[in-house]
Design a protein around this motif. Structure first.
Motif, PDB file in Angstrom:
ATOM      1  N   GLN A 112       2.601   5.754  -5.267  1.00 53.06           N
ATOM      2  CA  GLN A 112       3.286   4.983  -4.231  1.00 53.06           C
ATOM      3  C   GLN A 112       4.756   5.395  -4.087  1.00 53.06           C
ATOM      4  OE1 GLN A 112       1.993   3.398  -1.843  1.00 53.06           O
ATOM      5  NE2 GLN A 112       3.971   2.850  -0.971  1.00 53.06           N
TER       6      GLN A 112
ATOM      7  N   VAL B 179       1.863  -7.361   4.555  1.00 55.78           N
ATOM      8  CA  VAL B 179       3.324  -7.239   4.681  1.00 55.78           C
ATOM      9  C   VAL B 179       3.761  -8.017   5.924  1.00 55.78           C
ATOM     10  CG1 VAL B 179       5.212  -5.609   5.114  1.00 55.78           C
ATOM     11  CG2 VAL B 179       3.380  -5.000   3.505  1.00 55.78           C
TER      12      VAL B 179
ATOM     13  N   ARG C  23       4.670   8.523  -2.112  1.00 52.85           N
ATOM     14  CA  ARG C  23       4.367   8.326  -0.686  1.00 52.85           C
ATOM     15  C   ARG C  23       5.597   7.830   0.060  1.00 52.85           C
ATOM     16  NH1 ARG C  23      -0.857   4.885  -1.691  1.00 52.85           N
ATOM     17  NH2 ARG C  23      -2.119   6.490  -2.654  1.00 52.85           N
ATOM     18  N   LEU C  24       6.308   6.880  -0.559  1.00 54.11           N
ATOM     19  CA  LEU C  24       7.481   6.333   0.125  1.00 54.11           C
ATOM     20  C   LEU C  24       8.582   7.390   0.223  1.00 54.11           C
ATOM     21  CD1 LEU C  24       8.827   3.920   1.492  1.00 54.11           C
ATOM     22  CD2 LEU C  24       9.632   3.178  -0.749  1.00 54.11           C
TER      23      LEU C  24
ATOM     24  N   HIS D 277       9.575  -9.608   4.551  1.00 54.98           N
ATOM     25  CA  HIS D 277       9.673  -8.700   3.401  1.00 54.98           C
ATOM     26  C   HIS D 277      10.657  -7.554   3.645  1.00 54.98           C
ATOM     27  CE1 HIS D 277       5.405 -10.246   2.648  1.00 54.98           C
ATOM     28  NE2 HIS D 277       6.141 -10.706   1.647  1.00 54.98           N
ATOM     29  N   TYR D 278      10.900  -7.252   4.913  1.00 55.93           N
ATOM     30  CA  TYR D 278      11.716  -6.055   5.211  1.00 55.93           C
ATOM     31  C   TYR D 278      13.148  -6.109   4.672  1.00 55.93           C
ATOM     32  CZ  TYR D 278       8.020  -3.620   7.634  1.00 55.93           C
ATOM     33  OH  TYR D 278       6.858  -2.936   7.891  1.00 55.93           O
TER      34      TYR D 278
ATOM     35  N   VAL E 111      13.136  -4.999   0.939  1.00 60.84           N
ATOM     36  CA  VAL E 111      13.055  -3.549   0.754  1.00 60.84           C
ATOM     37  C   VAL E 111      14.374  -2.892   1.166  1.00 60.84           C
ATOM     38  CG1 VAL E 111      11.908  -1.440   1.594  1.00 60.84           C
ATOM     39  CG2 VAL E 111      10.540  -3.416   0.893  1.00 60.84           C
TER      40      VAL E 111
ATOM     41  N   MET F 162       1.783  -7.473  -4.410  1.00 66.10           N
ATOM     42  CA  MET F 162       1.170  -6.922  -3.190  1.00 66.10           C
ATOM     43  C   MET F 162       0.740  -5.467  -3.377  1.00 66.10           C
ATOM     44  SD  MET F 162       4.053  -8.369  -0.591  1.00 66.10           S
ATOM     45  CE  MET F 162       3.327  -7.800   0.934  1.00 66.10           C
TER      46      MET F 162
ATOM     47  N   ALA G 145      12.105  -0.011  10.668  1.00 60.93           N
ATOM     48  CA  ALA G 145      11.494  -1.300  10.317  1.00 60.93           C
ATOM     49  C   ALA G 145      11.082  -2.059  11.583  1.00 60.93           C
ATOM     50  CB  ALA G 145      12.473  -2.141   9.487  1.00 60.93           C
TER      51      ALA G 145
ATOM     52  N   LEU H 132       7.897  -0.612  12.885  1.00 62.39           N
ATOM     53  CA  LEU H 132       6.754  -1.014  12.050  1.00 62.39           C
ATOM     54  C   LEU H 132       6.406  -2.483  12.273  1.00 62.39           C
ATOM     55  CD1 LEU H 132       7.652   0.862   8.729  1.00 62.39           C
ATOM     56  CD2 LEU H 132       5.596   1.238  10.107  1.00 62.39           C
TER      57      LEU H 132
HETATM   58  C1  HEM Z   1      10.888   0.936   6.749  1.00 60.77           C
HETATM   59  C2  HEM Z   1      10.266   0.389   5.702  1.00 60.77           C
HETATM   60  C3  HEM Z   1       9.003   0.890   5.064  1.00 60.77           C
HETATM   61  C4  HEM Z   1       8.474   2.152   4.981  1.00 60.77           C
HETATM   62  C5  HEM Z   1       9.041   3.454   5.536  1.00 60.77           C
HETATM   63  C6  HEM Z   1       7.226   2.049   4.242  1.00 60.77           C
HETATM   64  C7  HEM Z   1       6.389   3.113   3.943  1.00 60.77           C
HETATM   65  C8  HEM Z   1       5.146   3.005   3.360  1.00 60.77           C
HETATM   66  C9  HEM Z   1       4.224   4.110   3.141  1.00 60.77           C
HETATM   67  C10 HEM Z   1       4.486   5.567   3.497  1.00 60.77           C
HETATM   68  C11 HEM Z   1       3.109   3.605   2.570  1.00 60.77           C
HETATM   69  C12 HEM Z   1       1.858   4.377   2.125  1.00 60.77           C
HETATM   70  C13 HEM Z   1       0.849   4.346   3.257  1.00 60.77           C
HETATM   71  C14 HEM Z   1      -0.440   5.061   2.852  1.00 60.77           C
HETATM   72  O1  HEM Z   1      -1.175   4.531   2.003  1.00 60.77           O
HETATM   73  O2  HEM Z   1      -0.690   6.140   3.399  1.00 60.77           O
HETATM   74  C15 HEM Z   1       3.323   2.170   2.409  1.00 60.77           C
HETATM   75  C16 HEM Z   1       2.416   1.315   1.835  1.00 60.77           C
HETATM   76  C17 HEM Z   1       2.736   0.032   1.457  1.00 60.77           C
HETATM   77  N1  HEM Z   1       3.892  -0.638   1.752  1.00 60.77           N
HETATM   78 FE1  HEM Z   1       5.423   0.049   2.851  1.00 60.77          FE
HETATM   79  N2  HEM Z   1       7.037   0.753   3.877  1.00 60.77           N
HETATM   80  C18 HEM Z   1       8.092   0.014   4.357  1.00 60.77           C
HETATM   81  C19 HEM Z   1       8.272  -1.336   4.192  1.00 60.77           C
HETATM   82  C20 HEM Z   1       7.499  -2.134   3.389  1.00 60.77           C
HETATM   83  C21 HEM Z   1       7.767  -3.521   3.103  1.00 60.77           C
HETATM   84  C22 HEM Z   1       8.923  -4.342   3.689  1.00 60.77           C
HETATM   85  C23 HEM Z   1       6.806  -3.946   2.247  1.00 60.77           C
HETATM   86  C24 HEM Z   1       6.663  -5.326   1.634  1.00 60.77           C
HETATM   87  C25 HEM Z   1       7.097  -5.636   0.502  1.00 60.77           C
HETATM   88  C26 HEM Z   1       5.919  -2.825   2.009  1.00 60.77           C
HETATM   89  C27 HEM Z   1       4.798  -2.855   1.221  1.00 60.77           C
HETATM   90  C28 HEM Z   1       3.832  -1.878   1.168  1.00 60.77           C
HETATM   91  C29 HEM Z   1       2.565  -2.025   0.468  1.00 60.77           C
HETATM   92  C30 HEM Z   1       2.109  -3.273  -0.323  1.00 60.77           C
HETATM   93  C31 HEM Z   1       1.867  -0.828   0.648  1.00 60.77           C
HETATM   94  C32 HEM Z   1       0.498  -0.459   0.077  1.00 60.77           C
HETATM   95  C33 HEM Z   1       0.717   0.121  -1.280  1.00 60.77           C
HETATM   96  C34 HEM Z   1      -0.544   0.289  -2.083  1.00 60.77           C
HETATM   97  O3  HEM Z   1      -1.460   1.004  -1.622  1.00 60.77           O
HETATM   98  O4  HEM Z   1      -0.559  -0.263  -3.172  1.00 60.77           O
HETATM   99  N3  HEM Z   1       6.371  -1.736   2.714  1.00 60.77           N
HETATM  100  N4  HEM Z   1       4.555   1.841   2.913  1.00 60.77           N
END
Ligand code: HEM
Length: 150
Positions: free
Chosen positions: A56, A93, A59-60, A97-98, A101, A45, A133, A136
């Motif tokens: 990435q 997402v 960012r996280l 999936h949550y 993570v 994904m 979560a 979101l």
């Molecule tokens: C509380 C939980 C989570 C937080 C705080 C979080 C946070 C973030 C942040 C900050 C971004 C970057 C956004 C941007 O592009 O500006 C992002 C993108 C993303 N997140 Fe999460 N996320 C969470 C849960 C999840 C879950 C459960 C999944 C699924 C497996 C997931 C998959 C992704 C994907 C695939 C992207 C895009 C990444 C890319 O550009 O390749 N996230 N998330």
């Protein structure tokens, strides 16, 4: 969904901000390493370039630190939360999936912080993770419902 976190949980999460400032990137790198080793379908994904360049995990880590610092004033995060939800919908997402993570993030916190990650800290972060979560997941549900083909 819990409407608010307890003052104790918020205080514990907030107190971890300095550790996250220092070790946040190591934690998210470890999280992806763990998660991708057991969940190739989740790895697929993610944008490979953003992962390889370290964008990435950065960012996280930034999002987690911002959350720790603003856990008692979440209105500061409404813009970033909306952007995350939009990106999540673009990348399909789903609620299921949550937990993946959650498990890998908490394990990575323990791996990186070691004994400093006490049970109290891990419990507070588990609660705080699910609080965010749920926000979101609810936003993503609305965005999916707005899509013509959803
Ligand atoms: C509380 C939980 C989570 C937080 C705080 C979080 C946070 C973030 C942040 C900050 C971004 C970057 C956004 C941007 O592009 O500006 C992002 C993108 C993303 N997140 Fe999460 N996320 C969470 C849960 C999840 C879950 C459960 C999944 C699924 C497996 C997931 C998959 C992704 C994907 C695939 C992207 C895009 C990444 C890319 O550009 O390749 N996230 N998330």
């Amino acid at each position: 969904m819990a409407r608010t976190l307890s003052p104790e949980t918020m205080a514990t999460v907030k107190a971890t901000a300095p550790a996250l400032r220092q070790h946040g990137l190591a934690i998210t790198e470890r999280m992806y390493e763990r998660m991708f080793a057991t969940h190739p379908e989740v790895e697929a994904m993610f944008d490979k370039a953003a992962q390889k360049s370290g964008e990435q995990p950065k960012r996280l880590a930034g999002a987690i630190l911002a959350y720790a610092e603003n856990v008692d004033k979440l209105e500061n995060l409404s813009g970033p939360v909306m952007r995350m939800a939009q990106r999540h919908v673009e990348t399909h997402v789903k609620p299921e999936h949550y937990p993946i993570v959650a498990d890998n993030l908490l394990a990575a916190i323990k791996d990186v912080l070691g004994d400093a990650a006490t049970d109290d800290i891990l419990e507070a972060w588990a609660e705080a993770y699910w609080f965010l979560a749920d926000i979101l997941i609810a936003k993503e549900h609305e965005l999916y419902a707005d899509q013509p083909s959803a």
